[in-house]
Design a protein around this motif. Structure first.
Motif, PDB file in Angstrom:
ATOM      1  N   GLU A  47     155.552  22.737 -31.750  1.00 48.45           N
ATOM      2  CA  GLU A  47     154.511  21.722 -31.610  1.00 48.45           C
ATOM      3  C   GLU A  47     153.233  22.285 -30.989  1.00 48.45           C
ATOM      4  OE1 GLU A  47     157.654  18.010 -31.200  1.00 48.45           O
ATOM      5  OE2 GLU A  47     156.220  18.351 -29.595  1.00 48.45           O
ATOM      6  N   PHE A  65     149.574  23.830 -32.906  1.00 45.28           N
ATOM      7  CA  PHE A  65     148.290  23.206 -33.242  1.00 45.28           C
ATOM      8  C   PHE A  65     147.353  23.136 -32.036  1.00 45.28           C
ATOM      9  CE2 PHE A  65     149.107  18.770 -31.752  1.00 45.28           C
ATOM     10  CZ  PHE A  65     147.819  18.290 -31.562  1.00 45.28           C
ATOM     11  N   HIS A  66     147.909  23.221 -30.844  1.00 43.60           N
ATOM     12  CA  HIS A  66     147.079  23.069 -29.647  1.00 43.60           C
ATOM     13  C   HIS A  66     146.047  24.170 -29.515  1.00 43.60           C
ATOM     14  CE1 HIS A  66     150.383  20.518 -27.527  1.00 43.60           C
ATOM     15  NE2 HIS A  66     150.013  20.028 -28.682  1.00 43.60           N
ATOM     16  N   GLY A  82     155.704  14.844 -24.161  1.00 41.40           N
ATOM     17  CA  GLY A  82     156.942  15.120 -24.881  1.00 41.40           C
ATOM     18  C   GLY A  82     157.579  16.421 -24.397  1.00 41.40           C
ATOM     19  N   HIS A  83     156.760  17.433 -24.203  1.00 43.54           N
ATOM     20  CA  HIS A  83     157.287  18.721 -23.763  1.00 43.54           C
ATOM     21  C   HIS A  83     157.879  18.614 -22.367  1.00 43.54           C
ATOM     22  CE1 HIS A  83     154.341  20.752 -26.780  1.00 43.54           C
ATOM     23  NE2 HIS A  83     155.250  19.996 -27.347  1.00 43.54           N
ATOM     24  N   ARG A 129     161.418  23.814 -29.819  1.00 40.01           N
ATOM     25  CA  ARG A 129     160.711  22.577 -30.155  1.00 40.01           C
ATOM     26  C   ARG A 129     159.280  22.597 -29.620  1.00 40.01           C
ATOM     27  NH1 ARG A 129     163.866  18.167 -31.910  1.00 40.01           N
ATOM     28  NH2 ARG A 129     162.362  16.529 -32.344  1.00 40.01           N
ATOM     29  N   ALA A 172     146.720  13.056 -29.242  1.00 40.11           N
ATOM     30  CA  ALA A 172     148.004  13.544 -29.757  1.00 40.11           C
ATOM     31  C   ALA A 172     148.454  14.765 -28.976  1.00 40.11           C
ATOM     32  CB  ALA A 172     147.876  13.885 -31.235  1.00 40.11           C
ATOM     33  N   VAL A 229     147.695  15.571 -25.765  1.00 39.12           N
ATOM     34  CA  VAL A 229     148.152  15.222 -24.415  1.00 39.12           C
ATOM     35  C   VAL A 229     149.503  14.509 -24.507  1.00 39.12           C
ATOM     36  CG1 VAL A 229     147.584  14.003 -22.288  1.00 39.12           C
ATOM     37  CG2 VAL A 229     145.785  15.143 -23.562  1.00 39.12           C
ATOM     38  N   GLN A 230     149.686  13.738 -25.578  1.00 33.52           N
ATOM     39  CA  GLN A 230     150.981  13.098 -25.785  1.00 33.52           C
ATOM     40  C   GLN A 230     152.069  14.153 -25.975  1.00 33.52           C
ATOM     41  OE1 GLN A 230     151.825  11.411 -29.614  1.00 33.52           O
ATOM     42  NE2 GLN A 230     152.765   9.605 -28.710  1.00 33.52           N
ATOM     43  N   ASP A 231     151.747  15.209 -26.697  1.00 34.06           N
ATOM     44  CA  ASP A 231     152.711  16.295 -26.860  1.00 34.06           C
ATOM     45  C   ASP A 231     153.125  16.865 -25.512  1.00 34.06           C
ATOM     46  OD1 ASP A 231     153.073  16.310 -29.578  1.00 34.06           O
ATOM     47  OD2 ASP A 231     151.669  17.935 -29.985  1.00 34.06           O
TER      48      ASP A 231
END
Lengths: 252, 314, 97
Positions: free
Chosen positions: B157, B160-161, B77-78, B153, B70, B72-74
């Motif tokens: 997100e 949490f990282h 997205g970024h 944005r 999740a 790395v997917q973010d």
């Protein structure tokens, strides 16, 4: 075989399909054909891993030997895995991945639709959550089959070849054995003949729209559901289980 | 003459903290600076997927696997949000991507270091994302609207990282002897590169002054670096790890930690392309881009066919 | 716009956060066609359940007002305070108005 043993096997099959396919898709993360698609594939991988966790935890409970989802995922060897051969096939190019996904999604969708009406309440809860996700997976892979099939000449040829290569792994999904029969009789599992009919319909419709030729049903490979796998699964597990094997008993 | 007045008006607007929006007049240099900075930032997110992606298939349990995936997917997205922000300035994403692929565009050098053990995933989340957040939070107020909104944005997100990174390292530091060694080794290797992430010291930073005036950048490199050290050292102590800097000590007078000199030679070397993974990262990106071309083309061709079928039917 | 065959057009994405709210601009993305744009928007902009409905519009189909005309378009409204309820005085004792 007792009903409890059959249920354990049944949950392993559900869980292992999600685990192995989710793992394969996660190999794409960062390498997709375009950013948007990278994100989409990762979403699907995450859904599958989530489904696998639910199914494997329940398998552990059913077995009653105190094995957690992680024990089951990380501490079994190849012969103990119960996923179908289709999902362990390597990613290949994007057309191979999409075709593998499409063939599996259509099966998984028909299966989980009916699992929502299982007599086992845990399976019902699991299937109700999973079906929403799988509906989306099936739409995603169908849309892509159509675009690759009816896209350029190159994409058409590539994905037709993927289809021809993977077709021999589709038969196993519908093979019914003692586990399936016991689960159908108990009202827990799903009759795979019905799943097959639905699969035939949905796969046929999409392949026609994608201008792809559906391969003839020739020899079908099987064994995964009983623990006889291809050589590829061992390497996948070697990678996936590395940490748990190198540092036994540690907490992460 | 007209441009001069416009530039004055522009600066006055910035001084009143009015955001600049895509169709507003802006000096060419402002536009160029933004395109460069935003696209570099986007490239960093995209290349940043690789060192962490390296461990997705080997994450030690299912919870960690899902969280890392999740995360790395973010990053993807970024990267996407940021490319979108850059595109409002009149460039195409694919052209920006080309600059990354042919090596003309820069990205954060930190991603040219390898992730050799699982602990590196913890260290990246804790230190690299920790440093990135300090850089990024002020960017939520940057003067260009679309960039600021993308950053809001991203920051939402991101939160949490860093937590998941610290949790990974903490679990290792509280684990068995072998796990403790993993954690300390990762801190040893990532500490200095993390400090370098804030860029050259203020006297040597060539873009800083103008960017500050344009309110693209809100704090200086050295200010942010000090802030990072002050926040992170106690976090390391809390979990019993030692920061690999013999000069590190609390300075009561300054109210900050003093820390040792940064190896700028290493920093410039990695920027020049001599980091352990520079070549590898670019090769990987190029390979994926090339391998995906037929897929992107197929979808375009299908869209064209469908559009023309519709026309015929109409 | 790039004419490359392997480059997809840009779409603007609008997301309705929950029932009863307006769709709000969330950002943009690339997609080959409208269906894929919706799918991509779902994956990119609603990963953390940010929405219940999505609109996508090709970016080149949006007509924007020109900022050069900002004064003539928007300043006149500033002098028309009678459009706002606070312009009118109502005695404290009067309720429900």
């Amino acid at each position: 075989m007792t009903q409890q043993e059959a249920l354990f096997e049944y949950c392993l099959r559900l869980g292992d399909n999600g685990l192995i396919l989710g793992h394969r898709l996660s190999e794409w993360c960062g390498h997709g054909p375009i950013l948007e698609e990278d994100i989409a594939l990762t979403n699907i991988a995450l859904d599958l891993i989530g489904q696998c966790r639910m199914a494997l935890s329940y398998a552990g409970t059913v077995e009653g030997k105190n094995r957690s989802e992680d024990d089951l995922a990380y501490l079994r060897d190849v012969y103990e895995f119960r996923n179908v051969l289709l999902v362990e096939q390597p990613n290949g190019h994007y057309g191979d991945t999409i075709t593998r996904q499409f063939l599996f999604d259509a099966f998984n969708f028909a299966l989980h639709q009916r699992l929502q009406f299982s007599s086992d309440e845990h399976i019902v809860a699991y299937a109700r959550k999973a079906i929403k996700e799988i509906t989306y997976h099936a739409r995603h892979s169908s849309e892509w089959m159509i675009r690759l099939g009816d896209g350029t000449e190159e994409s058409h040829n590539k994905v037709q070849e993927s289809l021809n290569d993977l077709w021999m792994y589709t038969g196993e999904m519908f093979e019914s054995d003692e586990v399936d029969q016991l689960m159908v009789d108990a009202g827990v599992g799903v009759d795979l003949k019905i799943v097959k009919q639905q699969w035939d319909d949905s796969v046929g419709t999409v392949l026609a729209e994608a201008t792809l030729t559906q391969p003839e049903d020739g020899w079908m490979q099987s064994g995964g559901k009983k623990g006889t796998h291809s050589e590829k699964l061992g390497f996948l597990l070697a990678e996936m289980q590395f940490m748990q094997r190198a540092y036994p008993g540690a907490t992460w | 003459m007209e441009n001069l007045t416009r530039e004055k008006e522009f600066q006055a607007k910035l001084d009143r903290e009015v955001k600049i929006e895509p169709k507003d007049w802006m000096p060419d240099a402002y536009r160029k600076t933004l395109i460069r900075q935003i696209s570099q930032h986007a490239h960093s997110e995209i290349v940043g997927m690789l060192p962490e992606g390296n461990w997705i298939t080997r994450a030690p349990n299912l919870r960690r696997k899902a969280a890392l995936l999740a995360k790395v997917q973010d990053e993807a997205g970024h990267g996407l949000y940021l490319y979108s922000a850059a595109e409002t300035l009149g460039v195409d994403r694919i052209d920006l991507e080309e600059q990354l692929l042919d090596g003309t565009a820069k990205y954060s050098s930190i991603f040219n270091y390898p992730t050799q053990t699982w602990a590196d995933i913890g260290a990246i989340g804790w230190l690299v994302d920790g440093a990135a957040i300090l850089n990024q939070v002020p960017l939520c107020r940057t003067s260009y609207g679309p960039y600021a909104r993308a950053m809001v944005r991203v920051c939402k997100e991101e939160s949490f990282h860093q937590r998941q990174g610290y949790e990974i390292i903490m679990t290792l530091a509280q684990g068995n002897e072998a796990q403790k060694k993993l954690a300390q080794d990762a801190l040893n290797r990532w500490w200095w590169p993390a400090l370098m992430m804030f860029g050259p010291s203020d006297d040597n930073s060539k873009h800083s002054a103008q960017s500050m005036a344009w309110k693209i950048k809100r704090f200086s490199n050295d200010y942010l670096r000090q802030d990072f050290v002050d926040r992170t050292v106690p976090q390391a102590e809390y979990i019993g790890l030692s920061v690999p800097d013999k000069d590190l000590k609390w300075n009561d007078e300054r109210g900050h930690y003093d820390f040792g000199p940064i190896n700028w030679e290493e920093f410039y070397n990695v920027i020049k392309g001599n980091g352990p993974c520079n070549r590898q990262r670019l090769k990987t990106r190029n390979a994926s881009f090339k391998a995906g071309a037929w897929v992107r083309e197929a979808a375009s061709a299908y869209a064209d066919k469908k559009a023309s079928r519709k026309e015929v039917a109409a | 716009m790039s004419q490359r065959k392997d480059s997809w057009p840009l779409w603007e994405v609008f997301v309705r956060g929950k029932q009863g709210l307006h769709h709000k601009h969330a950002g943009s993305l690339h997609a080959p066609d409208a269906e894929m744009a919706i799918k991509n928007a779902r994956d990119v902009y609603t990963r953390r359940s940010e929405g219940v409905s999505i609109w996508v519009v090709p970016s080149d189909q949006i007509t924007a007002s020109n900022p050069e005309n900002k004064d003539s378009l928007f300043d006149p409204a500033e002098s028309k305070v009678y459009r706002h309820p606070t312009f009118y005085e109502v005695p404290d004792g009067v309720k429900f108005i």
